[in-house]
Motif scaffolding. Structure first.
Motif, PDB file in Angstrom:
ATOM      1  N   ASP A 214       0.831  -1.209   0.000  1.00  5.89           N
ATOM      2  CA  ASP A 214       0.000   0.000   0.000  1.00  5.89           C
ATOM      3  C   ASP A 214       0.867   1.260   0.000  1.00  5.89           C
ATOM      4  O   ASP A 214       0.560   2.240  -0.688  1.00  5.89           O
ATOM      5  N   ASP A 215       1.986   1.237   0.757  1.00  4.95           N
ATOM      6  CA  ASP A 215       2.922   2.360   0.734  1.00  4.95           C
ATOM      7  C   ASP A 215       3.518   2.528  -0.661  1.00  4.95           C
ATOM      8  O   ASP A 215       3.599   3.643  -1.191  1.00  4.95           O
ATOM      9  N   GLU A 216       3.934   1.418  -1.259  1.00  2.00           N
ATOM     10  CA  GLU A 216       4.541   1.481  -2.583  1.00  2.00           C
ATOM     11  C   GLU A 216       3.561   2.058  -3.601  1.00  2.00           C
ATOM     12  O   GLU A 216       3.929   2.895  -4.430  1.00  2.00           O
ATOM     13  N   LEU A 217       2.310   1.621  -3.536  1.00  2.00           N
ATOM     14  CA  LEU A 217       1.306   2.117  -4.457  1.00  2.00           C
ATOM     15  C   LEU A 217       1.091   3.616  -4.271  1.00  2.00           C
ATOM     16  O   LEU A 217       0.964   4.375  -5.246  1.00  2.00           O
ATOM     17  N   SER A 218       1.048   4.070  -3.010  1.00  2.00           N
ATOM     18  CA  SER A 218       0.881   5.498  -2.735  1.00  2.00           C
ATOM     19  C   SER A 218       2.001   6.312  -3.370  1.00  2.00           C
ATOM     20  O   SER A 218       1.764   7.321  -4.049  1.00  2.00           O
ATOM     21  N   VAL A 266      13.583   3.907  -1.580  1.00  2.00           N
ATOM     22  CA  VAL A 266      13.810   4.375  -2.947  1.00  2.00           C
ATOM     23  C   VAL A 266      12.721   5.374  -3.337  1.00  2.00           C
ATOM     24  O   VAL A 266      12.998   6.463  -3.871  1.00  2.00           O
ATOM     25  N   TYR A 267      11.463   5.026  -3.088  1.00  2.00           N
ATOM     26  CA  TYR A 267      10.335   5.905  -3.418  1.00  2.00           C
ATOM     27  C   TYR A 267      10.364   7.180  -2.580  1.00  2.00           C
ATOM     28  O   TYR A 267      10.094   8.278  -3.084  1.00  2.00           O
ATOM     29  N   ARG A 268      10.684   7.037  -1.291  1.00  3.23           N
ATOM     30  CA  ARG A 268      10.699   8.210  -0.422  1.00  3.23           C
ATOM     31  C   ARG A 268      11.758   9.219  -0.874  1.00  3.23           C
ATOM     32  O   ARG A 268      11.532  10.433  -0.828  1.00  3.23           O
ATOM     33  N   ARG A 269      12.910   8.730  -1.291  1.00  2.71           N
ATOM     34  CA  ARG A 269      13.968   9.640  -1.728  1.00  2.71           C
ATOM     35  C   ARG A 269      13.587  10.359  -3.013  1.00  2.71           C
ATOM     36  O   ARG A 269      13.899  11.536  -3.190  1.00  2.71           O
TER      37      ARG A 269
END
Length: 358
Positions: A214-218, A266-269
């Motif tokens: 769910d985090d990755e999708l967001s 990776v996504y957060r950065r």
């Protein structure tokens, strides 16, 4: 905004051996109150169950009046992501609502989501909050880890500088909970066209609790150019079975987050540190040094030793920081390559999003 599916809501339920949980979930779904003329459906994907989930669900739905079609499917490949992708492909309507087999939606849930998505074309994902219901009395330790169980209000921020988001609106920092999450089908199609490839497998039954999908999708939808919204008017009840409320289960669900932390970083950065080029090695070395200092600080070590011999959930939360450090080190080289892959996907998605909205 280009839509190829008609306006309506496809409720997506992915289940693994959910025969004992599905009946109340479907009962609450059958009580949804929508404006006359809004079409909706239930798409049920059985993810390699060994029980009679589909047969029970079909019988229950008929017993509750079958207000809309319930369409069952089987996904033989284990893993929640695989089940969800099948559900996305089978959904008939533009707005999709992901409902776990232990989620009881408030009876206005689908209407609230439909209205917001209809008014704001830029919304790719829309989420809300949840409250807990318990098969046995709630353990005293539960409030300390409630968010690990997807219970409560997610910690989300908006604005610059960021402030805690408590009302309906777009999110600048944070990720929505997958339970009860609305997704615009156009956003999913755009990710597919941009060759989005998940870095996670998702949960596999009760054996592998690796979550984070769910985090990755967001993050992926946000990187693609869509807005991510939260509204407190979307509320569901998350039912906690007794087998998930044991001291033996808690370490599993807490430690499952360390397994996905590095990949999600990776996504957060990309989302929050877009000015730093993490395709190079140096920024990752710098971050690893910072993580090492924070993890092995004297304060952290003393607290860890103090709680080590106590039967306390806080000990597990501190221990989790050490697991994160270990996984960061193990996946160091792979993480930089994942960053490059996701950044390339983002560039493709942004071009597609711009083209779709010109």
């Amino acid at each position: 905004m280009k839509h190829t599916r008609p306006a309506g809501v496809s409720v997506l339920i992915c289940t693994y051996n959910g025969a004992q949980r599905l009946a109340p979930t479907l009962e609450h779904l059958s009580q949804q109150k929508l404006t006359l003329g809004i079409p909706w459906e239930v798409v049920l994907v059985d993810n390699s169950s060994t029980d009679n989930s589909i047969a029970l669900s079909t019988a229950c739905w008929q017993r509750y009046g079958a207000p809309v079609p319930l369409r069952p499917f089987r996904q033989p490949i284990p893993g929640k992501n695989y089940a969800l992708e099948m559900a996305y492909d089978e959904a008939r309507y533009e707005f999709m609502c992901i409902v776990d087999d232990d989620n009881w939606l408030n009876n206005d849930y689908l209407q609230v989501g439909f209205d917001l998505l209809s008014r704001h074309d830029a919304i790719g994902l829309l989420g809300g909050r949840s409250i807990g219901a318990f098969e046995v009395p709630m353990p005293l330790w539960f409030p300390k880890v409630s968010r690990s169980y997807a219970v409560g209000t997610p910690v989300l921020f908006t604005g610059n500088p960021p402030r805690l988001l408590t009302e309906a609106g777009p999110i600048t920092q944070g990720a929505l909970c997958g339970a009860g999450l609305f997704m615009r089908h156009a956003a999913w199609r755009l990710l597919q066209q941009a060759d989005f490839q998940s870095l996670l497998n998702g949960r596999i039954g009760e054996k592998q609790l690796m979550g984070g999908e769910d985090d990755e999708l967001s993050y992926a939808v946000k990187l693609a150019g869509y807005e991510i919204w939260y509204t407190p008017t979307l509320c569901l009840t998350h039912f906690m079975t007794k087998n998930r409320l044991t001291k033996e289960y808690v370490p599993r669900i807490i430690h499952s987050f360390s397994e996905t932390f590095t990949r999600l970083s990776v996504y957060r950065r990309l989302a929050y540190n877009s000015t730093i080029d993490y395709s190079q090695v140096y920024p990752w070395i710098k971050d690893f040094i910072y993580l090492t200092i924070r993890t092995f600080s004297m304060r952290n070590l003393l607290k860890y030793l103090k709680l080590r011999f106590k039967d306390d959930i806080e000990y597990l939360l501190i221990q989790e920081q050490f697991y994160i450090w270990i996984n960061f080190m193990k996946e160091f080289n792979e993480t930089r390559l994942n960053y490059i892959k996701v950044k390339n996907m983002q560039q493709r998605a942004r071009l597609l999003y711009k083209g779709n909205n010109q």
